[in-house]
Design a protein around this motif. Structure first.
Motif, mmCIF file in Angstrom:
data_model
loop_
_atom_site.group_PDB
_atom_site.id
_atom_site.type_symbol
_atom_site.label_atom_id
_atom_site.label_comp_id
_atom_site.label_asym_id
_atom_site.label_seq_id
_atom_site.Cartn_x
_atom_site.Cartn_y
_atom_site.Cartn_z
ATOM 1 N N LYS A 2 -5.503 -12.725 -31.501
ATOM 2 C CA LYS A 2 -6.397 -11.856 -31.059
ATOM 3 C C LYS A 2 -6.555 -11.825 -29.619
ATOM 4 O O LYS A 2 -6.623 -12.870 -29.037
ATOM 5 C CB LYS A 2 -7.728 -12.028 -31.783
ATOM 6 C CG LYS A 2 -8.549 -11.035 -31.566
ATOM 7 C CD LYS A 2 -9.723 -11.111 -32.568
ATOM 8 C CE LYS A 2 -10.587 -9.783 -32.441
ATOM 9 N NZ LYS A 2 -11.847 -9.987 -33.444
ATOM 10 N N ASP A 3 -6.559 -10.393 -29.024
ATOM 11 C CA ASP A 3 -6.594 -10.442 -27.531
ATOM 12 C C ASP A 3 -8.290 -10.638 -26.921
ATOM 13 O O ASP A 3 -9.145 -10.041 -27.497
ATOM 14 C CB ASP A 3 -6.313 -8.960 -26.915
ATOM 15 C CG ASP A 3 -6.122 -8.637 -25.441
ATOM 16 O OD1 ASP A 3 -6.651 -9.624 -25.038
ATOM 17 O OD2 ASP A 3 -6.045 -7.701 -25.274
ATOM 18 N N ARG A 4 -8.253 -11.803 -26.268
ATOM 19 C CA ARG A 4 -9.671 -12.091 -25.782
ATOM 20 C C ARG A 4 -9.540 -12.040 -24.037
ATOM 21 O O ARG A 4 -10.048 -13.261 -23.793
ATOM 22 C CB ARG A 4 -10.288 -13.462 -26.369
ATOM 23 C CG ARG A 4 -10.148 -13.249 -27.679
ATOM 24 C CD ARG A 4 -10.800 -14.567 -28.163
ATOM 25 N NE ARG A 4 -10.858 -14.890 -29.619
ATOM 26 C CZ ARG A 4 -11.653 -14.561 -30.510
ATOM 27 N NH1 ARG A 4 -12.761 -13.812 -29.855
ATOM 28 N NH2 ARG A 4 -11.678 -14.593 -31.720
ATOM 29 N N GLY A 5 -9.084 -11.062 -23.694
ATOM 30 C CA GLY A 5 -9.072 -10.823 -22.293
ATOM 31 C C GLY A 5 -8.041 -11.957 -21.672
ATOM 32 O O GLY A 5 -6.998 -11.914 -21.678
ATOM 33 N N ASP A 6 -8.627 -12.864 -20.915
ATOM 34 C CA ASP A 6 -7.704 -13.777 -20.086
ATOM 35 C C ASP A 6 -7.610 -15.144 -20.839
ATOM 36 O O ASP A 6 -7.160 -16.053 -20.130
ATOM 37 C CB ASP A 6 -8.266 -14.054 -18.781
ATOM 38 C CG ASP A 6 -8.284 -12.922 -17.680
ATOM 39 O OD1 ASP A 6 -7.215 -11.973 -17.966
ATOM 40 O OD2 ASP A 6 -9.242 -12.746 -16.911
ATOM 41 N N HIS A 7 -7.991 -15.007 -22.001
ATOM 42 C CA HIS A 7 -8.078 -16.527 -22.841
ATOM 43 C C HIS A 7 -6.393 -17.004 -22.997
ATOM 44 O O HIS A 7 -5.728 -16.011 -23.300
ATOM 45 C CB HIS A 7 -8.646 -16.066 -24.287
ATOM 46 C CG HIS A 7 -8.604 -17.155 -25.158
ATOM 47 N ND1 HIS A 7 -9.376 -18.205 -24.968
ATOM 48 C CD2 HIS A 7 -7.676 -17.526 -26.397
ATOM 49 C CE1 HIS A 7 -9.191 -19.065 -26.000
ATOM 50 N NE2 HIS A 7 -8.124 -18.824 -26.606
ATOM 51 N N VAL A 8 -6.460 -18.227 -22.648
ATOM 52 C CA VAL A 8 -5.145 -18.874 -23.041
ATOM 53 C C VAL A 8 -5.285 -19.869 -24.189
ATOM 54 O O VAL A 8 -6.158 -20.509 -24.183
ATOM 55 C CB VAL A 8 -4.622 -19.542 -21.643
ATOM 56 C CG1 VAL A 8 -3.301 -20.200 -22.250
ATOM 57 C CG2 VAL A 8 -4.770 -18.584 -20.577
ATOM 58 N N GLY A 9 -4.597 -19.591 -25.102
ATOM 59 C CA GLY A 9 -4.382 -20.625 -26.323
ATOM 60 C C GLY A 9 -3.092 -21.311 -26.504
ATOM 61 O O GLY A 9 -2.072 -21.230 -25.830
ATOM 62 N N ALA A 10 -3.171 -22.467 -27.236
ATOM 63 C CA ALA A 10 -2.130 -22.947 -27.709
ATOM 64 C C ALA A 10 -1.929 -23.083 -29.271
ATOM 65 O O ALA A 10 -2.739 -23.065 -29.822
ATOM 66 C CB ALA A 10 -2.181 -24.541 -27.229
ATOM 67 N N VAL A 11 -0.611 -23.103 -29.462
ATOM 68 C CA VAL A 11 -0.146 -22.850 -30.884
ATOM 69 C C VAL A 11 0.741 -23.969 -31.318
ATOM 70 O O VAL A 11 1.851 -24.195 -30.502
ATOM 71 C CB VAL A 11 0.193 -21.547 -31.178
ATOM 72 C CG1 VAL A 11 0.723 -21.434 -32.538
ATOM 73 C CG2 VAL A 11 -0.432 -20.515 -30.957
ATOM 74 N N ALA A 12 0.681 -24.719 -32.379
ATOM 75 C CA ALA A 12 1.712 -25.558 -32.707
ATOM 76 C C ALA A 12 2.310 -24.910 -34.044
ATOM 77 O O ALA A 12 1.821 -24.513 -34.825
ATOM 78 C CB ALA A 12 1.213 -26.871 -32.961
ATOM 79 N N VAL A 13 3.753 -25.215 -34.212
ATOM 80 C CA VAL A 13 4.511 -24.772 -35.234
ATOM 81 C C VAL A 13 5.116 -25.966 -35.674
ATOM 82 O O VAL A 13 5.921 -26.822 -35.173
ATOM 83 C CB VAL A 13 5.463 -23.549 -34.736
ATOM 84 C CG1 VAL A 13 6.313 -23.288 -36.175
ATOM 85 C CG2 VAL A 13 4.649 -22.512 -34.338
ATOM 86 N N LEU A 14 4.619 -26.355 -36.951
ATOM 87 C CA LEU A 14 5.263 -27.393 -37.723
ATOM 88 C C LEU A 14 5.848 -27.031 -38.941
ATOM 89 O O LEU A 14 5.209 -26.271 -39.619
ATOM 90 C CB LEU A 14 4.280 -28.580 -37.889
ATOM 91 C CG LEU A 14 3.605 -29.012 -36.647
ATOM 92 C CD1 LEU A 14 2.391 -29.725 -37.041
ATOM 93 C CD2 LEU A 14 4.448 -30.162 -35.937
ATOM 94 N N VAL A 15 7.099 -27.308 -38.975
ATOM 95 C CA VAL A 15 7.725 -26.770 -40.385
ATOM 96 C C VAL A 15 7.731 -28.108 -41.452
ATOM 97 O O VAL A 15 8.478 -28.965 -41.116
ATOM 98 C CB VAL A 15 8.959 -26.162 -40.252
ATOM 99 C CG1 VAL A 15 9.715 -25.873 -41.423
ATOM 100 C CG2 VAL A 15 8.950 -25.119 -39.191
ATOM 101 N N HIS A 16 7.467 -27.619 -42.612
ATOM 102 C CA HIS A 16 7.590 -28.855 -43.754
ATOM 103 C C HIS A 16 9.029 -29.048 -43.772
ATOM 104 O O HIS A 16 9.987 -28.290 -43.838
ATOM 105 C CB HIS A 16 6.958 -28.124 -44.963
ATOM 106 C CG HIS A 16 6.835 -29.050 -46.028
ATOM 107 N ND1 HIS A 16 7.979 -29.655 -46.813
ATOM 108 C CD2 HIS A 16 5.681 -30.200 -46.429
ATOM 109 C CE1 HIS A 16 7.440 -30.424 -47.914
ATOM 110 N NE2 HIS A 16 6.124 -30.851 -47.525
ATOM 111 N N PRO A 17 9.248 -30.329 -43.946
ATOM 112 C CA PRO A 17 10.885 -30.795 -44.282
ATOM 113 C C PRO A 17 11.686 -30.001 -45.398
ATOM 114 O O PRO A 17 12.764 -29.710 -45.175
ATOM 115 C CB PRO A 17 10.642 -32.341 -44.600
ATOM 116 C CG PRO A 17 9.503 -32.909 -44.024
ATOM 117 C CD PRO A 17 8.592 -31.513 -44.035
#
Length: 74
Positions: A2-17
Motif C-alpha cells: 500500500k502506498d504510504r508516501g515515503d514509507h520503506v518496507g521490507a518483505v521476506a519471501v520464503l517458499v515451502h519445500p
C-alpha cells in the motif's frame, strides 16, 4: 504494498519445500518488483551468500549486486 508516501518496507519471501522449483518465489518477487516500479519505489533484494538459488532468481529478475556485507550472529 500500500502506498504510504515515503514509507520503506521490507518483505521476506520464503517458499515451502514442497513448492520449490515451481517458480512460486519468482512469481512473488516479480510481482513485488512490478508493484514497486509502478509506485516509483526502489526494491532491495537481500540474500545470503550461500543461497545460490536465491541469487540466480534475483539476477533473472534484473536485480544487480551493489554490496556484500558480513553478518555476525551471536
Amino acid at each position: 504494498m500500500k502506498d504510504r508516501g515515503d514509507h520503506v518496507g521490507a518483505v521476506a519471501v520464503l517458499v515451502h519445500p514442497d513448492f520449490r522449483r515451481q517458480k512460486v518465489g519468482c512469481r512473488v518477487v516479480a510481482t513485488l518488483a512490478f508493484l514497486a516500479r509502478t509506485r516509483w519505489r526502489l526494491l532491495q533484494y537481500t540474500t545470503v551468500a550461500e543461497n545460490v538459488a536465491s541469487q540466480r532468481l534475483a539476477l533473472r529478475l534484473g536485480f544487480r549486486m551493489y554490496s556484500r556485507e558480513r553478518v555476525w550472529w551471536v
